[in-house]
Design a protein around this motif. Structure first.
Motif, PDB file in Angstrom:
ATOM      1  N   ARG A 105      -1.715   1.604   2.703  1.00 52.89           N
ATOM      2  CA  ARG A 105      -2.057   1.067   1.549  1.00 52.89           C
ATOM      3  C   ARG A 105      -0.523   0.902   0.609  1.00 52.89           C
ATOM      4  N   PHE A 106       0.340   1.842   1.059  1.00 50.64           N
ATOM      5  CA  PHE A 106       1.419   1.754   0.246  1.00 50.64           C
ATOM      6  C   PHE A 106       2.539   0.612   0.390  1.00 50.64           C
ATOM      7  N   MET A 151       2.746  -1.924  -2.415  1.00 52.88           N
ATOM      8  CA  MET A 151       3.370  -1.205  -3.461  1.00 52.88           C
ATOM      9  C   MET A 151       4.925  -1.244  -3.268  1.00 52.88           C
ATOM     10  N   GLU A 168       6.563  -4.525  -3.997  1.00 51.61           N
ATOM     11  CA  GLU A 168       6.532  -4.858  -5.326  1.00 51.61           C
ATOM     12  C   GLU A 168       7.561  -3.885  -6.089  1.00 51.61           C
ATOM     13  N   ALA A 169       8.152  -2.936  -5.232  1.00 52.73           N
ATOM     14  CA  ALA A 169       9.178  -2.132  -5.736  1.00 52.73           C
ATOM     15  C   ALA A 169      10.637  -2.825  -5.363  1.00 52.73           C
ATOM     16  N   THR A 200       0.269  -8.834   3.734  1.00 52.05           N
ATOM     17  CA  THR A 200       0.962  -9.360   2.829  1.00 52.05           C
ATOM     18  C   THR A 200       1.808 -10.633   3.414  1.00 52.05           C
ATOM     19  N   TYR A 207      12.874   6.317  -5.131  1.00 58.09           N
ATOM     20  CA  TYR A 207      11.639   6.442  -5.780  1.00 58.09           C
ATOM     21  C   TYR A 207      10.991   7.765  -5.199  1.00 58.09           C
ATOM     22  N   THR A 250       8.681   9.507  -8.130  1.00 61.24           N
ATOM     23  CA  THR A 250       7.783   8.633  -8.775  1.00 61.24           C
ATOM     24  C   THR A 250       6.362   8.870  -8.482  1.00 61.24           C
ATOM     25  N   GLU A 304       3.668   7.013  -8.371  1.00 59.05           N
ATOM     26  CA  GLU A 304       2.879   6.058  -7.322  1.00 59.05           C
ATOM     27  C   GLU A 304       3.122   6.127  -5.988  1.00 59.05           C
ATOM     28  N   PHE A 305       4.413   7.052  -5.751  1.00 57.59           N
ATOM     29  CA  PHE A 305       4.654   7.386  -4.141  1.00 57.59           C
ATOM     30  C   PHE A 305       4.588   8.889  -3.943  1.00 57.59           C
TER      31      PHE A 305
END
Length: 318
Positions: A34-35, A38, A41-42, A89, A242, A245, A247-248
């Motif tokens: 699921r990452f 993300m 998008e990073a 994706t 990252y 962060t 989100e990770f």
């Protein structure tokens, strides 16, 4: 003599880092796919540090299989029942994947450059052979005329650019051999020489940076410390760290919910002498309480995934 009956349960992938083998052999896999959206998008040059034996190499290997243009026909088998299999994706299976693993390169004073050249030389030649159908016919022969990792990398990304191909570069344990140098107090001056000024390691990362203007479209780099990357800043100042962060925070390692799901599964397929809650209480003081994002402190903490797998494997066996 009693006949051996194989247990009807998923294998525990302790020590395994090959995502395709884990999936092929029906091992228990905690879905972290699921990452992937993300990550996309990073920023494209992604830098991520975690402690040793925390699942970094498996994460990189999973991403390799997702993005490798040659793994397109294996997508359903590898990812079909995972999050990303249901939510793919547009970038899936669209890159030539270049994977460098620095963990096997020695960091001693006099042979680290030789080790880097040897590893990169073998990897680059293998890359050219694997993707021969996407590159000019004489690519391998031309590569062999170049000397050293820096010159060969320069040649490689330019060849891919001319062929209209995109490279996704993965580097695992980028700081392995510099950490070995730093562990020797007498070698500190050598570390400075290699990460500052005109050092060979700095030149290598300068060449990666140059490649990002060409065919190297994405990078994912892991390690255990930001020290070397900080010292290479002007050599690779395009990477975004990252590691801290929120989100990770959960991308590598296991949440308590993921550990509970694993224990619940194995409690239905193996003889357990403890409840899931009791096992969590045993494991928590030893394997939990990693938190990498300040914003997540007091909320989600992470278990060391390697130690959890080790514990579950031994609990079932003994």
């Amino acid at each position: 003599m009693e006949e051996y009956i194989a247990p009807r349960r998923k294998r525990i992938p302790y020590g395994m880092m090959n995502f395709a083998v884990i999936r092929r052999d029906d091992c228990y896999y905690v879905d972290k796919t699921r990452f992937i959206p993300m990550i996309e998008e990073a920023d494209k040059f992604f830098f991520f540090i975690r402690p040793r034996r925390f699942g970094k190499s498996l994460t990189l290997n999973m991403l390799q299989h997702y993005y490798d243009i040659l793994a397109k026909d294996k997508f359903d088998a590898l990812f079909g029942d995972l999050y990303i299999g249901k939510h793919p994706t547009p970038d899936r299976n669209s890159y030539l994947v270049l994977y460098l693993n620095f963990s096997g390169i020695v960091g001693e004073l006099h042979n680290y450059r030789k080790g880097l050249d040897a590893h990169c030389g073998t990897t680059f030649e293998n890359f050219c052979k694997i993707y021969a159908d996407y590159l000019p016919q004489d690519t391998v022969e031309e590569l062999r005329t170049k000397e050293g990792a820096v010159e060969q990398l320069d040649f490689l990304y330019q060849v891919c650019a001319r062929a209209g191909q995109r490279i996704y570069l993965f580097i695992d344990e980028y700081d392995h051999f510099t950490n070995a140098i730093l562990s020797d107090i007498e070698s500190l001056h050598r570390y400075t020489d290699e990460t500052h000024g005109e050092g060979y390691l700095r030149a290598f990362f300068n060449k990666i940076k140059a490649g990002t203007y060409s065919s190297i479209e994405r990078c994912f780099i892991t390690g255990v410390s930001p020290v070397t990357m900080d010292d290479l800043t002007s050599g690779f100042n395009i990477g975004t760290n990252y590691s801290l962060t929120p989100e990770f925070n959960e991308m590598i390692g296991f949440t308590e919910e993921e550990v509970r799901q694993m224990l619940t599964y194995y409690s239905t397929t193996s003889p357990f002498n403890h409840s899931v809650d009791e096992l969590i209480e045993i494991m928590k003081p030893w394997y939990d309480n990693y938190c990498f994002a300040e914003e997540c402190y007091g909320e989600t903490t992470m278990y060391n995934s390697n130690m959890v797998l080790y514990f579950v494997k031994n609990y079932i066996q003994r």
